[in-house]
Scaffold this active site. Structure first.
Site, PDB file in Angstrom:
ATOM      1  N   CYS A 135     -13.097  48.521 -15.112  1.00  0.00           N
ATOM      2  CA  CYS A 135     -13.503  49.723 -14.854  1.00  0.00           C
ATOM      3  C   CYS A 135     -12.673  50.333 -13.564  1.00  0.00           C
ATOM      4  O   CYS A 135     -12.704  50.028 -12.450  1.00  0.00           O
ATOM      5  CB  CYS A 135     -15.046  49.807 -14.216  1.00  0.00           C
ATOM      6  SG  CYS A 135     -15.570  51.467 -14.093  1.00  0.00           S
ATOM      7  N   CYS A 138     -14.491  52.541 -11.147  1.00  0.00           N
ATOM      8  CA  CYS A 138     -15.306  51.610 -10.079  1.00  0.00           C
ATOM      9  C   CYS A 138     -14.662  51.032  -9.209  1.00  0.00           C
ATOM     10  O   CYS A 138     -14.761  50.989  -7.898  1.00  0.00           O
ATOM     11  CB  CYS A 138     -16.040  50.542 -10.809  1.00  0.00           C
ATOM     12  SG  CYS A 138     -16.994  51.081 -12.431  1.00  0.00           S
ATOM     13  N   ASP A 139     -13.292  50.386  -9.620  1.00  0.00           N
ATOM     14  CA  ASP A 139     -12.543  49.469  -8.626  1.00  0.00           C
ATOM     15  C   ASP A 139     -11.071  50.110  -8.440  1.00  0.00           C
ATOM     16  O   ASP A 139     -10.489  49.258  -7.320  1.00  0.00           O
ATOM     17  CB  ASP A 139     -12.519  48.200  -9.359  1.00  0.00           C
ATOM     18  CG  ASP A 139     -13.594  47.624  -9.638  1.00  0.00           C
ATOM     19  OD1 ASP A 139     -14.446  47.816  -8.797  1.00  0.00           O
ATOM     20  OD2 ASP A 139     -13.864  46.844 -10.433  1.00  0.00           O
TER      21      ASP A 139
END
Length: 325
Positions: A135, A138-139
């Site tokens: 992701c 997300c990261d």
């Protein structure tokens, strides 16, 4: 065997949010959260910085624990058991758990989620959260000014690569074929970006690193030749697998296996069955969007139960007749 008002299959942001709303409505939902997969993908996520309300971020498992505790606070019953079979037709739904327990419910909320499609390498689990991610949203922030690698050739991979180009020093896209599967516009955007380069006819056959990712081995899909490539992060974007194996023949699924709902509601093709989270959503796949659909599913279930109760009351009154004055 008593009949529950609501049974929720699955946990994670969608399942637990549905449980919170259903519990606050006095429906005493039963959550079959799963055993090994309880909590969903966030259980394997370290820092979550984009969930509203946590300006300093929060660990994925901690966020899930908070949601579970909140659901139980309002009366939800959470059981860490897997579901092995379901019968979703008719007014009363039947669910069987792995331990042999059988349950009945008037409504069922499906929050079974999806799983990232993996490369199938031993290093994936070892380095998950230490340089391997599924992701970019997300990261990606954690790879500012780093060299990163994206695996995949579809639209999702191009989206990941373009997003990562905001943070990474370089972005290398590893594609199994000599061309992209992505749509023309997405391919053009990625190919024209100055930070993005491509490794064609290649696949990642090993990831290197002990405490963090340091590089990968690329194998040529045509010649079989191997070469090493240094990188700080590997983002896998080769698709998702919805966890809907038990639902074939029970509710309508699309060709990829995701649950079909009657948007804007969460109603499925089975009367009294609602679906939410990543088992439905193959577009956004974020914790906050999953939570939103979990809320909607609980509200839809509550309204369905109220309508059924009203219909039963009217039917009873008609059978019994109205007393004369």
């Amino acid at each position: 065997m008593s009949t529950d008002q609501v049974i929720i299959l699955g946990s994670g942001p969608a399942g637990y949010t549905a449980a919170i709303y259903a519990a606050r409505a006095g429906l005493k939902p039963r959550v079959l959260a799963g055993s090994v997969t309880a909590g969903g993908a966030l259980m394997n996520t370290t820092e979550v910085e984009n969930f509203p309300g946590f300006p300093d971020g929060i660990q994925g498992p901690e966020l899930i624990e908070n949601l579970r505790r909140q659901a139980e606070k309002f009366g939800a019953v959470v059981q860490y058991d897997d579901v092995v079979s379901v019968e979703l037709a008719g007014h009363v739904k039947r669910v069987e758990a792995g331990g042999g327990e059988k349950y009945k419910a008037r409504t069922v909320i499906l929050a079974t989620g999806s799983a990232y499609r993996e490369l199938g390498l031993d290093e994936e689990k070892q380095l998950n959260g230490r340089g391997i991610s599924w992701c970019a949203t997300c990261d990606g922030f954690f790879f500012r000014n780093r060299d990163v690698l994206v695996v995949g050739g579809g639209d999702s991979a191009m989206e990941e690569a373009l997003f990562l180009s905001r943070f990474g020093r370089t972005v290398t896209v590893v594609v199994r074929r000599g061309e992209l599967r992505a749509s023309r516009i997405m391919a053009m955007r990625a190919k024209s970006h100055e930070k993005i380069r491509f490794e064609w006819n290649s696949e990642v056959t090993a990831v290197h690193g002990t405490d963090k990712v340091t590089g990968v081995t690329l194998t040529d899909t045509v010649t079989g030749d191997k070469r090493e490539l240094s990188t700080d992060g590997v983002f896998v974007a080769i698709g998702h697998v919805p966890r809907t194996e038990l639902l074939h023949g029970q509710v309508d699924l699309n060709p990829e296996g995701y649950i079909c709902v009657s948007a804007p509601t969460t109603a499925t093709s089975a009367d009294g069955v609602f679906a939410c989270g990543d088992a439905v959503d193959h577009r956004y796949r974020q914790a906050i969007t999953a939570a939103g659909t979990g809320c909607a599913a609980a509200l839809d279930a509550e309204r369905y139960l109220a309508a059924v109760q009203d219909a039963d009351s009217i039917a009873t009154a008609l059978v019994e007749g109205t007393p004369s004055e």
